[in-house]
Design a protein around this motif. Structure first.
Motif, PDB file in Angstrom:
ATOM      1  N   SER A 153      -8.692 -13.600 -18.053  1.00  0.00           N
ATOM      2  CA  SER A 153      -8.863 -12.225 -17.579  1.00  0.00           C
ATOM      3  C   SER A 153      -7.592 -11.395 -17.739  1.00  0.00           C
ATOM      4  CB  SER A 153      -9.280 -12.239 -16.093  1.00  0.00           C
ATOM      5  OG  SER A 153     -10.425 -13.036 -15.899  1.00  0.00           O
ATOM      6  N   PHE A 154      -6.722 -11.803 -18.662  1.00  0.00           N
ATOM      7  CA  PHE A 154      -5.446 -11.101 -18.849  1.00  0.00           C
ATOM      8  C   PHE A 154      -5.681  -9.651 -19.263  1.00  0.00           C
ATOM      9  CE2 PHE A 154      -1.886  -9.656 -21.479  1.00  0.00           C
ATOM     10  CZ  PHE A 154      -0.815  -9.910 -20.634  1.00  0.00           C
ATOM     11  N   HIS A 155      -4.920  -8.743 -18.648  1.00  0.00           N
ATOM     12  CA  HIS A 155      -5.003  -7.315 -18.971  1.00  0.00           C
ATOM     13  C   HIS A 155      -3.569  -6.802 -19.084  1.00  0.00           C
ATOM     14  CE1 HIS A 155      -5.787  -3.015 -18.555  1.00  0.00           C
ATOM     15  NE2 HIS A 155      -7.068  -3.263 -18.792  1.00  0.00           N
ATOM     16  N   LEU A 156      -3.211  -6.233 -20.233  1.00  0.00           N
ATOM     17  CA  LEU A 156      -1.827  -5.848 -20.509  1.00  0.00           C
ATOM     18  C   LEU A 156      -1.301  -4.823 -19.505  1.00  0.00           C
ATOM     19  CD1 LEU A 156       0.691  -6.065 -22.245  1.00  0.00           C
ATOM     20  CD2 LEU A 156      -0.276  -4.312 -23.766  1.00  0.00           C
ATOM     21  N   PHE A 157      -2.087  -3.761 -19.240  1.00  0.00           N
ATOM     22  CA  PHE A 157      -1.620  -2.731 -18.309  1.00  0.00           C
ATOM     23  C   PHE A 157      -1.432  -3.311 -16.904  1.00  0.00           C
ATOM     24  CE2 PHE A 157      -2.533   0.735 -15.238  1.00  0.00           C
ATOM     25  CZ  PHE A 157      -1.436   1.542 -15.524  1.00  0.00           C
ATOM     26  N   GLY A 158      -2.388  -4.139 -16.472  1.00  0.00           N
ATOM     27  CA  GLY A 158      -2.268  -4.789 -15.167  1.00  0.00           C
ATOM     28  C   GLY A 158      -1.044  -5.686 -15.102  1.00  0.00           C
ATOM     29  N   PHE A 159      -0.765  -6.379 -16.209  1.00  0.00           N
ATOM     30  CA  PHE A 159       0.410  -7.253 -16.292  1.00  0.00           C
ATOM     31  C   PHE A 159       1.694  -6.438 -16.153  1.00  0.00           C
ATOM     32  CE2 PHE A 159       3.760  -9.213 -18.893  1.00  0.00           C
ATOM     33  CZ  PHE A 159       3.853 -10.457 -18.293  1.00  0.00           C
ATOM     34  N   ILE A 160       1.775  -5.310 -16.857  1.00  0.00           N
ATOM     35  CA  ILE A 160       2.958  -4.443 -16.801  1.00  0.00           C
ATOM     36  C   ILE A 160       3.154  -3.909 -15.382  1.00  0.00           C
ATOM     37  CG2 ILE A 160       3.937  -2.242 -17.588  1.00  0.00           C
ATOM     38  CD1 ILE A 160       2.553  -2.783 -20.300  1.00  0.00           C
ATOM     39  N   MET A 161       2.064  -3.487 -14.740  1.00  0.00           N
ATOM     40  CA  MET A 161       2.144  -2.980 -13.375  1.00  0.00           C
ATOM     41  C   MET A 161       2.629  -4.066 -12.404  1.00  0.00           C
ATOM     42  SD  MET A 161       1.388   0.259 -12.893  1.00  0.00           S
ATOM     43  CE  MET A 161       2.494   0.480 -14.299  1.00  0.00           C
ATOM     44  N   VAL A 163       4.447  -6.782 -13.144  1.00  0.00           N
ATOM     45  CA  VAL A 163       5.867  -7.049 -13.418  1.00  0.00           C
ATOM     46  C   VAL A 163       6.722  -5.934 -12.812  1.00  0.00           C
ATOM     47  CG1 VAL A 163       7.621  -7.217 -15.227  1.00  0.00           C
ATOM     48  CG2 VAL A 163       5.449  -8.410 -15.502  1.00  0.00           C
ATOM     49  N   GLY A 164       6.257  -4.681 -12.956  1.00  0.00           N
ATOM     50  CA  GLY A 164       6.971  -3.551 -12.370  1.00  0.00           C
ATOM     51  C   GLY A 164       7.060  -3.661 -10.852  1.00  0.00           C
ATOM     52  N   ALA A 165       5.957  -4.083 -10.219  1.00  0.00           N
ATOM     53  CA  ALA A 165       5.937  -4.247  -8.763  1.00  0.00           C
ATOM     54  C   ALA A 165       6.920  -5.326  -8.326  1.00  0.00           C
ATOM     55  CB  ALA A 165       4.524  -4.605  -8.302  1.00  0.00           C
ATOM     56  N   THR A 166       6.953  -6.421  -9.070  1.00  0.00           N
ATOM     57  CA  THR A 166       7.848  -7.531  -8.754  1.00  0.00           C
ATOM     58  C   THR A 166       9.308  -7.113  -8.920  1.00  0.00           C
ATOM     59  OG1 THR A 166       6.157  -9.071  -9.544  1.00  0.00           O
ATOM     60  CG2 THR A 166       8.370  -9.947  -9.261  1.00  0.00           C
ATOM     61  N   ALA A 167       9.596  -6.397 -10.008  1.00  0.00           N
ATOM     62  CA  ALA A 167      10.956  -5.916 -10.257  1.00  0.00           C
ATOM     63  C   ALA A 167      11.396  -4.929  -9.174  1.00  0.00           C
ATOM     64  CB  ALA A 167      11.043  -5.273 -11.637  1.00  0.00           C
ATOM     65  N   ALA A 168      10.489  -4.029  -8.781  1.00  0.00           N
ATOM     66  CA  ALA A 168      10.810  -3.045  -7.741  1.00  0.00           C
ATOM     67  C   ALA A 168      11.068  -3.724  -6.403  1.00  0.00           C
ATOM     68  CB  ALA A 168       9.675  -2.033  -7.614  1.00  0.00           C
ATOM     69  N   ARG A 169      10.306  -4.781  -6.113  1.00  0.00           N
ATOM     70  CA  ARG A 169      10.504  -5.528  -4.867  1.00  0.00           C
ATOM     71  C   ARG A 169      11.906  -6.153  -4.846  1.00  0.00           C
ATOM     72  NH1 ARG A 169       6.794  -9.436  -5.478  1.00  0.00           N
ATOM     73  NH2 ARG A 169       5.185  -7.835  -5.286  1.00  0.00           N
ATOM     74  N   ALA A 170      12.304  -6.713  -5.980  1.00  0.00           N
ATOM     75  CA  ALA A 170      13.632  -7.315  -6.081  1.00  0.00           C
ATOM     76  C   ALA A 170      14.723  -6.248  -5.994  1.00  0.00           C
ATOM     77  CB  ALA A 170      13.753  -8.084  -7.400  1.00  0.00           C
ATOM     78  N   LEU A 171      14.492  -5.103  -6.651  1.00  0.00           N
ATOM     79  CA  LEU A 171      15.467  -4.011  -6.626  1.00  0.00           C
ATOM     80  C   LEU A 171      15.678  -3.501  -5.199  1.00  0.00           C
ATOM     81  CD1 LEU A 171      17.273  -1.994  -8.126  1.00  0.00           C
ATOM     82  CD2 LEU A 171      15.248  -0.567  -8.512  1.00  0.00           C
ATOM     83  N   LYS A 172      14.597  -3.392  -4.425  1.00  0.00           N
ATOM     84  CA  LYS A 172      14.717  -2.942  -3.033  1.00  0.00           C
ATOM     85  C   LYS A 172      15.594  -3.906  -2.235  1.00  0.00           C
ATOM     86  CE  LYS A 172      12.167  -2.473   1.272  1.00  0.00           C
ATOM     87  NZ  LYS A 172      12.797  -3.654   1.886  1.00  0.00           N
ATOM     88  N   THR A 173      15.413  -5.206  -2.444  1.00  0.00           N
ATOM     89  CA  THR A 173      16.207  -6.199  -1.730  1.00  0.00           C
ATOM     90  C   THR A 173      17.695  -6.032  -2.024  1.00  0.00           C
ATOM     91  OG1 THR A 173      14.375  -7.793  -1.797  1.00  0.00           O
ATOM     92  CG2 THR A 173      16.569  -8.671  -1.374  1.00  0.00           C
ATOM     93  N   VAL A 174      18.016  -5.855  -3.312  1.00  0.00           N
ATOM     94  CA  VAL A 174      19.417  -5.707  -3.714  1.00  0.00           C
ATOM     95  C   VAL A 174      19.985  -4.388  -3.200  1.00  0.00           C
ATOM     96  CG1 VAL A 174      21.000  -5.530  -5.680  1.00  0.00           C
ATOM     97  CG2 VAL A 174      19.112  -7.164  -5.752  1.00  0.00           C
TER      98      VAL A 174
END
Length: 308
Positions: A153-161, A163-174
């Motif tokens: 069920s892989f979806h490229l746009f969903g995957f990008i979103m 990854v973006g959510a995960t990166a933003a979560r990490a950025l907030k922590t830092v």
């Protein structure tokens, strides 16, 4: 003896509530945005932030569950606004990704948070980890690559979103560690949420009106046909606050390291539960990818503990 036993039961109850609320909101978000067909992730995020604003006020100001920490300056408020913007981006992107990706892959990608945290910590603060810590991040990333490549069920746009959510979560922590690092500016998570959530609502409102302008009319029309949508949204929003409250209480009554270890197991539990509920297909190679990611996160936690 009775006091010790009571404390253990209380701690176990808190952990169970934390697990249930975390997994519950993830599955309910997925159900609303995908299976139920309520395709308005930005409005859903705004509902979450509105509930967090109101319930934070009740818990901190009215009920005094934690001592209230006042803002000390305009500069501190600006820093909180920056954190709120990143927090919004993380939650909103995560909700958008759930429209397109199964929960199992969403959680696998979410497990790469330590990788992005290490990257942002180096880029922003020049903080480096030991070679062993960096080495443990390799199976985390490889596992996600394998799980994504083998996901039917892989979806490229969903995957990008996601990854973006995960990166933003990490950025907030830092950023939180950098922006609120002085002794006078440090805040516990409940007070930080009290100030961040209303700012998030203000940020999300124009975005919702622009991208999902008729969502209120659609929701009202839908409620006339199926009133359950109102209860779904109310319960979902309250649960969003309860996730933060449970996380704070578990950290307070155990330790940050215990929360990290429990969080690793929680991701694996969420994957298994979602597969049983939503019946999304998963290949043997995909299962290997998920397992490799979880193993990498566990090794990362151990490596971080030894490096301190």
């Amino acid at each position: 003896m009775l006091a010790i036993t009571g404390n253990r039961f209380y701690t176990v109850g808190l952990i169970s509530a934390w697990y249930s609320s975390n997994i519950g909101i993830l599955l309910l978000n997925k159900y609303l945005l995908s299976d139920y067909g309520f395709k308005y992730p930005i409005f859903l995020t705004m509902c979450h932030m509105t509930a967090c604003s109101l319930l934070s006020y009740v818990a901190v100001v009215r009920m005094e569950l934690v001592p209230m920490q006042m803002l000390r300056s305009q500069n501190q408020f600006f820093k909180i606004c920056v954190l709120s913007f990143v927090f919004c981006a993380s939650v909103m992107s995560g909700n958008i990704s759930l429209k397109y990706l199964p929960v199992s892959l969403n959680r696998a990608i979410g497990a790469t948070t330590p990788f992005f945290t290490a990257v942002f910590a180096y880029l922003i603060t020049m903080n480096t980890e030991t070679l062993l810590v960096y080495a443990t991040l390799v199976p985390v990333v490889i596992g996600v690559v394998i799980a994504s490549g083998e996901e039917p069920s892989f979806h490229l746009f969903g995957f990008i979103m996601c990854v973006g959510a995960t990166a933003a979560r990490a950025l907030k922590t830092v950023l939180q560690g950098v922006l609120l690092s002085s002794e006078g500016e440090k805040m516990n998570s409940m007070n930080l949420l009290l100030y961040m959530a209303p700012v998030a609502v203000v940020l999300l409102l124009p975005v919702t009106l622009y991208m999902e302008g008729n969502v209120v009319e659609i929701t009202l029309a839908l409620s006339r046909v199926d009133f359950r949508i109102v209860w779904y949204l109310l319960f979902n929003s309250v649960l969003a606050y309860f996730v933060n409250l449970a996380n704070f209480l578990v950290t307070k009554h155990t330790s940050a390291l215990t929360v990290q270890v429990l969080g690793n197991a929680k991701g694996a539990v969420a994957v298994v539960v979602s597969i049983f509920i939503f019946k999304n297909p998963l290949s043997v190679v995909g299962m290997f990818g998920h397992a490799l990611t979880v193993l990498g996160v566990i090794l990362y936690s151990e490596a971080k503990k030894r490096s301190k």
